[in-house]
Design a protein around this motif. Sequence first.
Motif, PDB file in Angstrom:
ATOM      1  N   GLU A 162     -24.300 -78.381  17.556  1.00 41.50           N
ATOM      2  CA  GLU A 162     -24.135 -77.298  18.537  1.00 41.50           C
ATOM      3  C   GLU A 162     -23.821 -75.978  17.831  1.00 41.50           C
ATOM      4  O   GLU A 162     -24.280 -74.910  18.245  1.00 41.50           O
ATOM      5  N   ILE A 163     -23.040 -76.073  16.747  1.00 44.80           N
ATOM      6  CA  ILE A 163     -22.750 -74.863  15.963  1.00 44.80           C
ATOM      7  C   ILE A 163     -24.057 -74.279  15.417  1.00 44.80           C
ATOM      8  O   ILE A 163     -24.295 -73.075  15.479  1.00 44.80           O
ATOM      9  N   SER A 209     -32.472 -77.669  13.119  1.00 42.61           N
ATOM     10  CA  SER A 209     -32.548 -76.841  14.316  1.00 42.61           C
ATOM     11  C   SER A 209     -32.936 -77.726  15.486  1.00 42.61           C
ATOM     12  O   SER A 209     -33.213 -78.883  15.341  1.00 42.61           O
ATOM     13  N   SER A 210     -32.937 -77.139  16.637  1.00 47.09           N
ATOM     14  CA  SER A 210     -33.372 -77.872  17.794  1.00 47.09           C
ATOM     15  C   SER A 210     -33.910 -76.854  18.782  1.00 47.09           C
ATOM     16  O   SER A 210     -33.472 -75.711  18.820  1.00 47.09           O
ATOM     17  N   ASP A 211     -34.863 -77.246  19.564  1.00 45.31           N
ATOM     18  CA  ASP A 211     -35.433 -76.305  20.517  1.00 45.31           C
ATOM     19  C   ASP A 211     -34.649 -76.277  21.809  1.00 45.31           C
ATOM     20  O   ASP A 211     -34.320 -77.302  22.379  1.00 45.31           O
ATOM     21  N   ASP A 221     -15.004 -71.133  16.276  1.00 41.09           N
ATOM     22  CA  ASP A 221     -15.714 -70.303  17.255  1.00 41.09           C
ATOM     23  C   ASP A 221     -15.304 -68.832  17.183  1.00 41.09           C
ATOM     24  O   ASP A 221     -16.039 -67.960  17.642  1.00 41.09           O
ATOM     25  N   ARG A 222     -14.142 -68.562  16.613  1.00 42.48           N
ATOM     26  CA  ARG A 222     -13.758 -67.158  16.389  1.00 42.48           C
ATOM     27  C   ARG A 222     -14.360 -66.629  15.084  1.00 42.48           C
ATOM     28  O   ARG A 222     -14.665 -65.449  14.972  1.00 42.48           O
ATOM     29  N   GLY A 264     -27.744 -85.587  15.490  1.00 43.45           N
ATOM     30  CA  GLY A 264     -28.837 -85.342  16.417  1.00 43.45           C
ATOM     31  C   GLY A 264     -30.125 -85.029  15.687  1.00 43.45           C
ATOM     32  O   GLY A 264     -30.590 -85.849  14.903  1.00 43.45           O
ATOM     33  N   ILE A 265     -30.613 -83.860  15.887  1.00 41.65           N
ATOM     34  CA  ILE A 265     -31.950 -83.568  15.398  1.00 41.65           C
ATOM     35  C   ILE A 265     -31.937 -82.968  13.997  1.00 41.65           C
ATOM     36  O   ILE A 265     -31.196 -82.070  13.701  1.00 41.65           O
TER      37      ILE A 265
END
Lengths: 340, 122
Positions: free
Chosen positions: A212-213, A282-284, A184-185, A331-332
């Motif tokens: 999520e990244i 990707s995800s919306d 995250d940095r 996930g997606i």
Amino acid sequence: MLLNVDQSNPELESISSLQITTKVNNNKMASKKIRTAQIRLMSSHQEVYEPCDDSFALVDALLADCSNLLKHCPALCMEIGCGSGYVITSLALMLGQEGLGVNYIATDINPHAVSVTRETLNAHGVDAELIITDIASGLEKRLAGLVDVIVVNPPYVPTPEDEVGADGITASWAGGENGRCVIDRILPVADHLLSEKGWLYMVTLTANNPSEICLQMREKGYASRIVIQRSTEEESLHIIKFWRDSDIEVFKNEKVMTEKSVPARLMDYVLTQFPLFSFWRSSDSDNKLIQRNPVHTDLDAKDLLRIQFHPVSHSLQSVRYENFDLWGTLGIMSFCYKCS
Amino acid sequence: MRLLTHNMLSSNIKGVTNGFPLRIEAEKVVEKTVEMNPDFLKKMFDKIQWKAFVDGSRAMGFTELPEEVDSSVLESDEFLSRFHHALLELHLEEGALVCPETGRRFPVNKGIPNMLLHEDEV
């Protein structure tokens, strides 16, 4: 105009196999012509992380994308956290050196790692500028927007926070909560350093929540795709490639339009275009945009094909495919094709 | 460390507002010949802060760069070869980089600058 399509179409099922075939071919091509760092030439030190499954997966991802990288003509390439130097050496062997207009910078917070990287580079007859620093501290002001390729194998292992950035080899793997502390940095720094055409390749672990990244990077305007997914006995690794994509903004702002059926002839045309599609994940954020296929089987329920036409000319504008299960833990999965 | 890298480095100490350019203290400079790529040089020319580059090259003992330049110099092969030499062939092997604001010295050993900060500097 928006529509959902029955996933049982055989053309659709062939997409993933087609993509895999391409990758295998690329690998074969690469292994014939292109060299990577050799283990027998690697230098080592007890306080430096040795090349392991994650390093090999990252180099394999670069190899799989090598023809794109060569066409990309990067002027400045950078590795953040070079460790033993296996990755930056491989990249330098793949893309060539000063004569071809490519220069390399590698950083590590561990001084031993930087020394080992120097020896590894020398043993392979290639060169890179090395700096002992935390991520890219000291470079952020003047190197902003200049780096065309960044590669990172970050410390991604979930650990107690106090192990993050510790002395010696611990810094090479200790990633804090969910292994995300250093990642995250790094992400905002990478965003800051990358040029307009810049690409980022990063190793992540399932525990890091790669989807999520990808979403976070999407908010900064990056598209992404998984170049390599590899499960070892201990971990499941994803090598993700990020690149700036102006289309992301378009999709963010797009509104759901009414669903209408499309003539079969047009559908056939759309499906013939599939080999051209590039995969990206990707995800919306806007749930309204995610339309699940209403057809009954489990598989169908996970897929969505969304096709957009120009409101006036009715020409094909974009095709978007999303699968909610293809990448399991991630996930997606989706890809998008935009017609010019 | 090449002058290309020197031109991209600033003092990263907390509170320092004008940390560029770092002053070079040269103890040992080495030259390594590399192939020239004019396209790379032309691309980097716009990105280089020229005064810092000239001062840096002088500190490393190379005095053949013009004080002032504009993009017309890129037409000259002679200029390109000097620019190439200073940018990519000179290496600061031993010495230090000095923060222009605080005077803090960042050591350069075996060609590698150490930009790590002490706890009270972060």
